[in-house]
Write a protein that holds these residues in place. Structure first.
Motif, PDB file in Angstrom:
ATOM      1  N   GLY A  45      -8.574 -11.318  -4.685  1.00  0.00           N
ATOM      2  CA  GLY A  45      -8.927 -11.568  -3.291  1.00  0.00           C
ATOM      3  C   GLY A  45      -8.110 -10.834  -2.250  1.00  0.00           C
ATOM      4  N   TYR A  46      -7.322  -9.852  -2.658  1.00  0.00           N
ATOM      5  CA  TYR A  46      -6.518  -9.103  -1.696  1.00  0.00           C
ATOM      6  C   TYR A  46      -7.347  -8.028  -0.997  1.00  0.00           C
ATOM      7  CZ  TYR A  46      -2.192 -11.202  -3.319  1.00  0.00           C
ATOM      8  OH  TYR A  46      -1.193 -12.090  -3.619  1.00  0.00           O
ATOM      9  N   LEU A  47      -7.066  -7.847   0.293  1.00  0.00           N
ATOM     10  CA  LEU A  47      -7.581  -6.729   1.067  1.00  0.00           C
ATOM     11  C   LEU A  47      -6.503  -5.644   1.058  1.00  0.00           C
ATOM     12  CD1 LEU A  47      -8.992  -8.685   4.140  1.00  0.00           C
ATOM     13  CD2 LEU A  47     -10.232  -7.885   2.119  1.00  0.00           C
ATOM     14  N   PHE A  48      -6.915  -4.381   1.246  1.00  0.00           N
ATOM     15  CA  PHE A  48      -5.966  -3.273   1.166  1.00  0.00           C
ATOM     16  C   PHE A  48      -5.900  -2.491   2.469  1.00  0.00           C
ATOM     17  CE2 PHE A  48      -7.746  -3.743  -3.181  1.00  0.00           C
ATOM     18  CZ  PHE A  48      -6.625  -4.336  -3.733  1.00  0.00           C
ATOM     19  N   PHE A  49      -4.664  -2.219   2.891  1.00  0.00           N
ATOM     20  CA  PHE A  49      -4.409  -1.476   4.122  1.00  0.00           C
ATOM     21  C   PHE A  49      -3.353  -0.411   3.850  1.00  0.00           C
ATOM     22  CE2 PHE A  49      -5.997  -5.564   5.342  1.00  0.00           C
ATOM     23  CZ  PHE A  49      -6.862  -5.290   6.388  1.00  0.00           C
ATOM     24  N   ILE A  50      -3.696   0.825   4.159  1.00  0.00           N
ATOM     25  CA  ILE A  50      -2.711   1.907   4.091  1.00  0.00           C
ATOM     26  C   ILE A  50      -1.862   1.827   5.356  1.00  0.00           C
ATOM     27  CG2 ILE A  50      -2.359   4.412   4.049  1.00  0.00           C
ATOM     28  CD1 ILE A  50      -3.763   3.409   1.526  1.00  0.00           C
ATOM     29  N   VAL A  51      -0.545   1.928   5.197  1.00  0.00           N
ATOM     30  CA  VAL A  51       0.380   2.024   6.330  1.00  0.00           C
ATOM     31  C   VAL A  51       1.331   3.181   6.010  1.00  0.00           C
ATOM     32  CG1 VAL A  51       0.197  -0.346   7.192  1.00  0.00           C
ATOM     33  CG2 VAL A  51       1.800   0.138   5.364  1.00  0.00           C
ATOM     34  N   THR A  52       1.187   4.274   6.760  1.00  0.00           N
ATOM     35  CA  THR A  52       1.883   5.500   6.391  1.00  0.00           C
ATOM     36  C   THR A  52       2.495   6.200   7.596  1.00  0.00           C
ATOM     37  OG1 THR A  52       1.569   7.666   5.336  1.00  0.00           O
ATOM     38  CG2 THR A  52      -0.348   6.753   6.448  1.00  0.00           C
ATOM     39  N   ASN A  53       3.721   6.651   7.441  1.00  0.00           N
ATOM     40  CA  ASN A  53       4.354   7.497   8.449  1.00  0.00           C
ATOM     41  C   ASN A  53       3.820   8.911   8.268  1.00  0.00           C
ATOM     42  OD1 ASN A  53       5.945   5.361   9.306  1.00  0.00           O
ATOM     43  ND2 ASN A  53       7.788   6.060   8.273  1.00  0.00           N
ATOM     44  N   GLN A  54       3.429   9.532   9.366  1.00  0.00           N
ATOM     45  CA  GLN A  54       2.911  10.900   9.327  1.00  0.00           C
ATOM     46  C   GLN A  54       3.634  11.750  10.366  1.00  0.00           C
ATOM     47  OE1 GLN A  54       0.638  12.185   6.995  1.00  0.00           O
ATOM     48  NE2 GLN A  54       1.204  10.255   6.036  1.00  0.00           N
ATOM     49  N   GLY A  87      -8.407  -0.838   5.846  1.00  0.00           N
ATOM     50  CA  GLY A  87      -7.844  -0.187   7.024  1.00  0.00           C
ATOM     51  C   GLY A  87      -6.879   0.918   6.658  1.00  0.00           C
ATOM     52  N   PHE A  88      -6.791   1.895   7.557  1.00  0.00           N
ATOM     53  CA  PHE A  88      -5.901   3.051   7.381  1.00  0.00           C
ATOM     54  C   PHE A  88      -5.092   3.177   8.665  1.00  0.00           C
ATOM     55  CE2 PHE A  88      -4.813   7.552   7.533  1.00  0.00           C
ATOM     56  CZ  PHE A  88      -4.505   7.857   6.217  1.00  0.00           C
ATOM     57  N   TYR A  89      -3.818   2.838   8.600  1.00  0.00           N
ATOM     58  CA  TYR A  89      -2.933   2.885   9.762  1.00  0.00           C
ATOM     59  C   TYR A  89      -1.871   3.951   9.527  1.00  0.00           C
ATOM     60  CZ  TYR A  89      -5.009  -1.509  11.224  1.00  0.00           C
ATOM     61  OH  TYR A  89      -5.894  -2.471  11.625  1.00  0.00           O
ATOM     62  N   TYR A  90      -1.599   4.735  10.551  1.00  0.00           N
ATOM     63  CA  TYR A  90      -0.578   5.770  10.425  1.00  0.00           C
ATOM     64  C   TYR A  90       0.216   5.854  11.715  1.00  0.00           C
ATOM     65  CZ  TYR A  90      -3.783   8.677  13.119  1.00  0.00           C
ATOM     66  OH  TYR A  90      -4.615   9.160  14.106  1.00  0.00           O
ATOM     67  N   CYS A  91       1.451   6.286  11.560  1.00  0.00           N
ATOM     68  CA  CYS A  91       2.328   6.530  12.700  1.00  0.00           C
ATOM     69  C   CYS A  91       2.553   8.028  12.810  1.00  0.00           C
ATOM     70  CB  CYS A  91       3.658   5.813  12.524  1.00  0.00           C
ATOM     71  SG  CYS A  91       4.844   6.281  13.823  1.00  0.00           S
ATOM     72  N   PRO A  92       2.113   8.665  13.919  1.00  0.00           N
ATOM     73  CA  PRO A  92       2.292  10.104  14.089  1.00  0.00           C
ATOM     74  C   PRO A  92       3.607  10.468  14.780  1.00  0.00           C
ATOM     75  CG  PRO A  92       0.935   9.274  15.855  1.00  0.00           C
ATOM     76  CD  PRO A  92       1.263   8.093  14.961  1.00  0.00           C
ATOM     77  N   HIS A  93       4.438   9.481  15.078  1.00  0.00           N
ATOM     78  CA  HIS A  93       5.640   9.697  15.896  1.00  0.00           C
ATOM     79  C   HIS A  93       6.863  10.052  15.058  1.00  0.00           C
ATOM     80  CE1 HIS A  93       3.184   6.492  17.993  1.00  0.00           C
ATOM     81  NE2 HIS A  93       3.076   7.557  18.770  1.00  0.00           N
ATOM     82  N   HIS A  94       7.794  10.709  15.711  1.00  0.00           N
ATOM     83  CA  HIS A  94       9.128  10.931  15.144  1.00  0.00           C
ATOM     84  C   HIS A  94      10.069  11.249  16.308  1.00  0.00           C
ATOM     85  CE1 HIS A  94      12.476  12.477  12.841  1.00  0.00           C
ATOM     86  NE2 HIS A  94      11.925  11.902  11.794  1.00  0.00           N
ATOM     87  N   ARG A 109       6.585   3.174  13.481  1.00  0.00           N
ATOM     88  CA  ARG A 109       7.170   3.995  12.417  1.00  0.00           C
ATOM     89  C   ARG A 109       8.008   3.124  11.482  1.00  0.00           C
ATOM     90  NH1 ARG A 109       8.006   8.855  10.677  1.00  0.00           N
ATOM     91  NH2 ARG A 109       9.987   9.393   9.707  1.00  0.00           N
ATOM     92  N   LYS A 110       7.630   3.123  10.200  1.00  0.00           N
ATOM     93  CA  LYS A 110       8.437   2.377   9.234  1.00  0.00           C
ATOM     94  C   LYS A 110       9.852   2.956   9.229  1.00  0.00           C
ATOM     95  CE  LYS A 110       5.458   3.395   6.056  1.00  0.00           C
ATOM     96  NZ  LYS A 110       4.801   3.592   4.746  1.00  0.00           N
ATOM     97  N   PRO A 111      10.872   2.159   9.257  1.00  0.00           N
ATOM     98  CA  PRO A 111      10.966   0.791   8.778  1.00  0.00           C
ATOM     99  C   PRO A 111      10.565  -0.305   9.761  1.00  0.00           C
ATOM    100  CG  PRO A 111      13.153   1.521   9.396  1.00  0.00           C
ATOM    101  CD  PRO A 111      12.210   2.700   9.603  1.00  0.00           C
ATOM    102  N   MET A 112      10.103   0.044  10.943  1.00  0.00           N
ATOM    103  CA  MET A 112       9.629  -0.988  11.862  1.00  0.00           C
ATOM    104  C   MET A 112       8.265  -1.495  11.371  1.00  0.00           C
ATOM    105  SD  MET A 112      12.227  -1.170  13.684  1.00  0.00           S
ATOM    106  CE  MET A 112      11.646  -2.435  14.782  1.00  0.00           C
ATOM    107  N   PRO A 113       7.921  -2.739  11.675  1.00  0.00           N
ATOM    108  CA  PRO A 113       6.712  -3.345  11.102  1.00  0.00           C
ATOM    109  C   PRO A 113       5.460  -3.268  11.965  1.00  0.00           C
ATOM    110  CG  PRO A 113       8.068  -5.044  12.087  1.00  0.00           C
ATOM    111  CD  PRO A 113       8.823  -3.733  12.257  1.00  0.00           C
ATOM    112  N   GLY A 114       5.437  -2.404  12.964  1.00  0.00           N
ATOM    113  CA  GLY A 114       4.324  -2.384  13.914  1.00  0.00           C
ATOM    114  C   GLY A 114       2.952  -2.212  13.296  1.00  0.00           C
ATOM    115  N   MET A 115       2.811  -1.329  12.307  1.00  0.00           N
ATOM    116  CA  MET A 115       1.494  -1.121  11.697  1.00  0.00           C
ATOM    117  C   MET A 115       1.026  -2.377  10.972  1.00  0.00           C
ATOM    118  SD  MET A 115       1.556   2.821  10.279  1.00  0.00           S
ATOM    119  CE  MET A 115       3.207   2.827   9.574  1.00  0.00           C
TER     120      MET A 115
END
Length: 188
Positions: A45-54, A87-94, A109-115
């Protein structure tokens, strides 16, 4: 507890082969055991979400729009394996980026949990019932900060030697994704 349960997934080195700053969909390939592990979790029953720094966007290596083709390729590979990506979440920042619009510190941006927070809000997810799976300690820290349980996939043992206390301590450590899925099922 209300809300749906999810597995948040780092992309590079966790689900797919790690090709630094890759924006070429032809280089996207699932790692061994990922499809069967995700099917196992989907059956629970799990849903899947990509969370990736880019950071490649902020560093000027590729345009943000290039991530659309990468996401589509990943969606296709997962669909062919009988898995739906929610869902597909990405952080484009640096902070040291060269593209002004993306050169900043942010909450996503990981390690922060915003996504993870964003996905939880948009999709009605229970973070306490959810997991974060990643191959580096920044992934683990993001998951722990969000209130998830965490699995470090560290087949080479390179990250294990850097584990400290607090947010950077994973709930579990696995050698590969299939082992991570087994740990999640066993500890749900």
């Amino acid at each position: 507890m209300s809300g749906k349960k999810a597995v948040f997934l780092d992309k590079d080195g966790t689900l797919i082969r790690d090709v630094p700053y890759n924006a070429d969909p032809s280089k996207v390939e699932l790692l061994h055991g990922v499809a069967s592990g995700l099917r196992q979790l989907s059956n629970k029953g799990y849903l899947f979400f990509i969370v990736t720094n880019q950071a490649g966007v902020a560093k000027g290596y590729f345009k943000e729009e290039a991530l659309t083709a990468v996401e589509h390729k990943l969606q296709l590979l997962l669909h062919q394996s009988g898995i739906a990506l929610s869902g597909f979440y990405y952080c484009p920042h640096h902070p040291q980026g060269v593209v002004a619009a993306y050169a900043k510190a942010c909450h996503c941006r990981k390690p922060m949990p915003g996504m993870l927070f964003d996905a939880a809000t948009r999709h009605g997810l229970s973070l306490a019932q959810s997991w974060m799976v990643g191959d580096i300690l920044d992934d683990i820290e993001a998951g722990n900060r969000a209130g998830c349980r965490t699995v470090l996939v560290d087949g080479t043992a390179s990250e294990r030697v850097q584990i400290s206390g607090g947010y950077r301590r994973p709930s579990y450590i696995a050698d590969n994704f299939k082992e991570a899925a087994n740990l999640i099922v066993k500890n749900t």
